[in-house]
Design an enzyme around this catalytic site. Structure first.
Site, PDB file in Angstrom:
ATOM      1  N   CYS A 116       1.224  -1.223  -0.101  1.00 57.05           N
ATOM      2  CA  CYS A 116       0.185  -0.032  -0.423  1.00 57.05           C
ATOM      3  C   CYS A 116       0.668   1.413  -0.077  1.00 57.05           C
ATOM      4  O   CYS A 116       0.465   2.195  -0.961  1.00 57.05           O
ATOM      5  CB  CYS A 116      -0.713   0.276   1.130  1.00 57.05           C
ATOM      6  N   HIS A 125      -3.653   6.411   4.281  1.00 48.49           N
ATOM      7  CA  HIS A 125      -1.570   6.247   4.568  1.00 48.49           C
ATOM      8  C   HIS A 125      -1.061   7.532   4.342  1.00 48.49           C
ATOM      9  O   HIS A 125      -1.280   7.846   3.279  1.00 48.49           O
ATOM     10  CB  HIS A 125      -0.912   5.519   3.681  1.00 48.49           C
TER      11      HIS A 125
END
Ligand code: A2P
Length: 332
Positions: free
Chosen positions: A129, A238
């Site tokens: 990710c 994130h």
């Protein structure tokens, strides 16, 4: 004719997001099958007005005919079942780290290196990710200036550790004494510089994923990547502080222009109006957001930036489904 698609790990944080995104996007799906462990068998999931029962993941099921199988049930499940499915002629898009660095297995971010999927069938790896969102921002800059060195620190949401981690943070918000099960230390009101296992060289596996996956996707193993990956008490999204040293001196305005025109990137950079991306603002979107672009005070060839994306969407499920879309386009 529409596609037959299977989701392995359909009840998990990424698996359920995959189902949601399959519902949103334009792929024609004739049949969707959902697989998980014994615990979830018989549960139903709504998909385009239909109730679909979760099935037990078995070797025999993976040998049936699928156009695509999306895997997100952990490395062990991918290690065992993805080769069985691929051997049976199915294309697997695997979200685990199991096959990412295996030679011959494409590791793909559709905005960056879709060409490696041309004519390919078998296991395709979906990158980490944090790597995905970083390379979406880096690729166009690498093309223009050549990146010599990257120093990145991440601020990663708990959803990246799966559903259990979301529950752990929710419980600790209610009760600070709720035990640490997923993480080694309390995640509530804390930050933990430890994602995945430690290696002897002092780096974590997550940090080295950012090094070697970046090399593979950008097809350049000379880029010097130094990563520190940190878990923070945010549910979704994130963030990354990224320092880039180029082979030549860039112009900030040109960097902005390049990013503004790059696929999958949204430039959000106007400090005068407090305009910069944060995880809350980018949740539920599919783009990678870049802001806080500024020159290093000492090195004319270096800049800093701030990169944010929804880790379950662009960092996992959306990227995997974009891979299917690219493969379908190549077949036309
Ligand atoms: P289940 O919910 O039935 O345990 P997360 O990443 O959110 O923790 O989710 C992991 C996903 O992978 C879940 O859908 C989980 O199913 C599935 N899973 C984990 N282990 C297995 C296994 N051995 N066989 C099949 N599915 C598994």
């Amino acid at each position: 004719m529409g596609l037959t698609v299977g989701v392995v790990g359909a009840t998990g944080a990424v698996g359920s997001k995959m189902i949601e995104i399959l519902e949103e996007r334009k792929l024609t799906i004739d049949k969707l099958r959902l697989f998980a462990s014994q615990k979830s068998v018989g549960n139903t999931v709504d998909f385009r007005g239909e109730k679909i029962e979760v099935e037990l993941l078995t070797e025999d099921a993976m040998k049936e005919k699928f156009d695509y199988l999306l895997f997100s049930a952990g490395g062990g499940v991918s290690e065992k079942y993805a080769p069985i499915a691929a051997e049976a002629g199915n294309t697997v898009v695997d979200n685990s780290s199991q096959w990412r660095m295996t030679e011959g297995i494409p590791l793909v971010v559709p905005e960056v290196n879709p060409h490696v999927l041309k004519g390919y069938q078998g296991i395709v790896a979906n990158p980490n990710c944090s790597t995905i969102q970083m390379v979406v921002a880096l690729a166009p800059l690498h093309k223009r200036y050549g990146i010599k060195r990257v120093v990145v620190s991440t601020y990663q949401a708990v959803s990246g550790s799966g559903h259990k981690a979301i529950v752990e943070l929710q419980n600790q918000v209610q009760d600070e004494n709720y035990p640490n099960k997923v993480y080694t230390k309390q995640i509530f009101a804390n930050c933990i510089p430890h994602i995945d296992v430690f290696y002897d060289n002092g780096y974590t596996k997550e940090e080295l994923k950012m090094v070697y996956e970046t090399h593979k996707i950008l097809e350049d193993d000379k880029i010097q990547v130094n990563a520190t990956t940190v878990r923070i008490p945010v549910y979704y999204g994130h963030s990354e502080s990224v320092y880039l040293e180029f082979n030549e001196a860039p112009e900030i305005n040109e960097i902005k222009e390049i990013l503004r025109n790059s696929p999958g990137v949204v430039l959000m950079d106007n400090p005068a109006e407090n305009c910069y991306p944060t995880p809350r603002e980018v949740a539920n979107t599919d783009e990678t957001y870049v802001g806080r672009i500024r020159k290093d005070l000492y090195n004319p060839n270096a800049v800093s930036l701030w990169v944010v994306a929804d880790n379950l969407r662009k960092g996992a499920a959306t990227n995997a489904i974009q891979i299917i879309e690219v493969m379908e386009n190549y077949k036309r």
